[in-house]
Design a protein around this motif. Structure first.
Motif, PDB file in Angstrom:
ATOM      1  N   HIS A  45      31.440  36.777  46.281  1.00 44.41           N
ATOM      2  CA  HIS A  45      32.439  37.598  46.963  1.00 44.41           C
ATOM      3  C   HIS A  45      33.816  37.059  46.604  1.00 44.41           C
ATOM      4  N   ASN A  46      34.851  37.768  47.063  1.00 43.98           N
ATOM      5  CA  ASN A  46      36.209  37.306  46.824  1.00 43.98           C
ATOM      6  C   ASN A  46      36.830  36.960  48.176  1.00 43.98           C
ATOM      7  N   GLN A  47      37.145  35.691  48.353  1.00 44.94           N
ATOM      8  CA  GLN A  47      37.676  35.211  49.631  1.00 44.94           C
ATOM      9  C   GLN A  47      39.037  35.812  49.955  1.00 44.94           C
ATOM     10  N   ALA A  48      39.882  36.001  48.953  1.00 44.94           N
ATOM     11  CA  ALA A  48      41.205  36.601  49.184  1.00 44.94           C
ATOM     12  C   ALA A  48      41.068  38.042  49.680  1.00 44.94           C
ATOM     13  N   VAL A  49      40.143  38.792  49.095  1.00 46.21           N
ATOM     14  CA  VAL A  49      39.900  40.176  49.540  1.00 46.21           C
ATOM     15  C   VAL A  49      39.344  40.162  50.957  1.00 46.21           C
ATOM     16  N   ARG A  50      38.432  39.236  51.220  1.00 52.36           N
ATOM     17  CA  ARG A  50      37.833  39.137  52.560  1.00 52.36           C
ATOM     18  C   ARG A  50      38.917  38.892  53.612  1.00 52.36           C
ATOM     19  N   SER A 108      37.274  31.422  40.012  1.00 52.84           N
ATOM     20  CA  SER A 108      37.538  30.924  41.361  1.00 52.84           C
ATOM     21  C   SER A 108      39.040  30.897  41.638  1.00 52.84           C
ATOM     22  N   SER A 109      39.847  30.759  40.605  1.00 53.17           N
ATOM     23  CA  SER A 109      41.306  30.772  40.780  1.00 53.17           C
ATOM     24  C   SER A 109      41.814  32.132  41.257  1.00 53.17           C
ATOM     25  N   ASP A 110      40.998  33.188  41.096  1.00 54.64           N
ATOM     26  CA  ASP A 110      41.336  34.521  41.597  1.00 54.64           C
ATOM     27  C   ASP A 110      40.691  34.800  42.952  1.00 54.64           C
ATOM     28  N   GLY A 111      40.067  33.778  43.533  1.00 55.34           N
ATOM     29  CA  GLY A 111      39.480  33.922  44.866  1.00 55.34           C
ATOM     30  C   GLY A 111      37.985  34.170  44.903  1.00 55.34           C
ATOM     31  N   PHE A 112      37.325  34.225  43.750  1.00 55.17           N
ATOM     32  CA  PHE A 112      35.892  34.496  43.734  1.00 55.17           C
ATOM     33  C   PHE A 112      35.102  33.253  44.142  1.00 55.17           C
ATOM     34  N   VAL A 113      34.077  33.488  44.950  1.00 58.60           N
ATOM     35  CA  VAL A 113      33.235  32.412  45.472  1.00 58.60           C
ATOM     36  C   VAL A 113      31.777  32.783  45.223  1.00 58.60           C
ATOM     37  N   HIS A 151      43.717  44.270  49.112  1.00 59.39           N
ATOM     38  CA  HIS A 151      44.196  43.320  48.099  1.00 59.39           C
ATOM     39  C   HIS A 151      44.976  44.097  47.043  1.00 59.39           C
ATOM     40  N   ASP A 152      45.964  43.447  46.446  1.00 54.04           N
ATOM     41  CA  ASP A 152      46.786  44.111  45.437  1.00 54.04           C
ATOM     42  C   ASP A 152      46.016  44.471  44.171  1.00 54.04           C
ATOM     43  N   ILE A 153      44.996  43.684  43.841  1.00 57.69           N
ATOM     44  CA  ILE A 153      44.284  43.881  42.569  1.00 57.69           C
ATOM     45  C   ILE A 153      42.833  44.316  42.760  1.00 57.69           C
ATOM     46  N   PHE A 154      42.107  43.614  43.634  1.00 53.62           N
ATOM     47  CA  PHE A 154      40.659  43.830  43.741  1.00 53.62           C
ATOM     48  C   PHE A 154      40.296  44.781  44.868  1.00 53.62           C
ATOM     49  N   ASP A 155      39.267  45.588  44.608  1.00 54.33           N
ATOM     50  CA  ASP A 155      38.759  46.574  45.553  1.00 54.33           C
ATOM     51  C   ASP A 155      38.228  45.896  46.819  1.00 54.33           C
ATOM     52  N   ASP A 156      38.307  46.620  47.942  1.00 53.54           N
ATOM     53  CA  ASP A 156      37.838  46.096  49.229  1.00 53.54           C
ATOM     54  C   ASP A 156      36.357  45.713  49.218  1.00 53.54           C
ATOM     55  N   ARG A 157      35.584  46.312  48.318  1.00 54.77           N
ATOM     56  CA  ARG A 157      34.146  45.996  48.284  1.00 54.77           C
ATOM     57  C   ARG A 157      33.891  44.521  48.004  1.00 54.77           C
ATOM     58  N   TRP A 158      34.878  43.835  47.383  1.00 50.20           N
ATOM     59  CA  TRP A 158      34.720  42.412  47.081  1.00 50.20           C
ATOM     60  C   TRP A 158      34.759  41.540  48.338  1.00 50.20           C
ATOM     61  N   ALA A 159      35.074  42.130  49.488  1.00 48.82           N
ATOM     62  CA  ALA A 159      34.978  41.381  50.747  1.00 48.82           C
ATOM     63  C   ALA A 159      33.510  41.108  51.075  1.00 48.82           C
ATOM     64  N   ASP A 160      32.640  41.970  50.583  1.00 50.93           N
ATOM     65  CA  ASP A 160      31.195  41.822  50.785  1.00 50.93           C
ATOM     66  C   ASP A 160      30.572  41.154  49.565  1.00 50.93           C
ATOM     67  N   VAL A 161      29.406  40.613  49.765  1.00 53.13           N
ATOM     68  CA  VAL A 161      28.694  39.954  48.665  1.00 53.13           C
ATOM     69  C   VAL A 161      28.276  40.993  47.627  1.00 53.13           C
ATOM     70  N   GLN A 162      28.593  40.707  46.376  1.00 51.61           N
ATOM     71  CA  GLN A 162      28.220  41.543  45.236  1.00 51.61           C
ATOM     72  C   GLN A 162      27.198  40.771  44.406  1.00 51.61           C
ATOM     73  N   THR A 163      26.303  41.472  43.750  1.00 51.79           N
ATOM     74  CA  THR A 163      25.261  40.835  42.945  1.00 51.79           C
ATOM     75  C   THR A 163      25.460  41.168  41.477  1.00 51.79           C
TER      76      THR A 163
END
Length: 77
Positions: free
Chosen positions: A17-22, A64-69, A31-43
């Motif tokens: 997921h993306n912590q910044a989006v979450r 990870s520098s873009d917030g991905f975890v 988020h300015d760049i990433f879709d809201d769906r990245w707040a949820d876990v993606q596979t």
């Protein structure tokens, strides 16, 4: 798997997921760049020779520098 699959590689399922989006979604904004769906876990599925290489590939695409975890990595049979 395809007939052209390199049998020295294994397919890994990576959940991330993306912590910044979450954090944005929790504050009712997008988020300015990433879709809201990245707040949820993606596979994503990654073919690599080992888990470390699979994680390196994920890091390259979803840094990870873009917030991905990475939440979970599972080897698929």
């Amino acid at each position: 798997m395809s007939a052209f699959t390199d049998h020295r590689q294994t397919v890994f399922e990576v959940e991330l997921h993306n912590q910044a989006v979450r954090e944005c979604v929790k504050e009712n904004r997008s988020h300015d760049i990433f879709d809201d769906r990245w707040a949820d876990v993606q596979t994503r599925e990654v073919a690599a020779c080992d888990e470390m290489k699979a994680l390196a590939m994920i890091e390259n695409t979803y840094p990870s520098s873009d917030g991905f975890v990475v939440d979970h990595v599972k080897r698929l049979v």
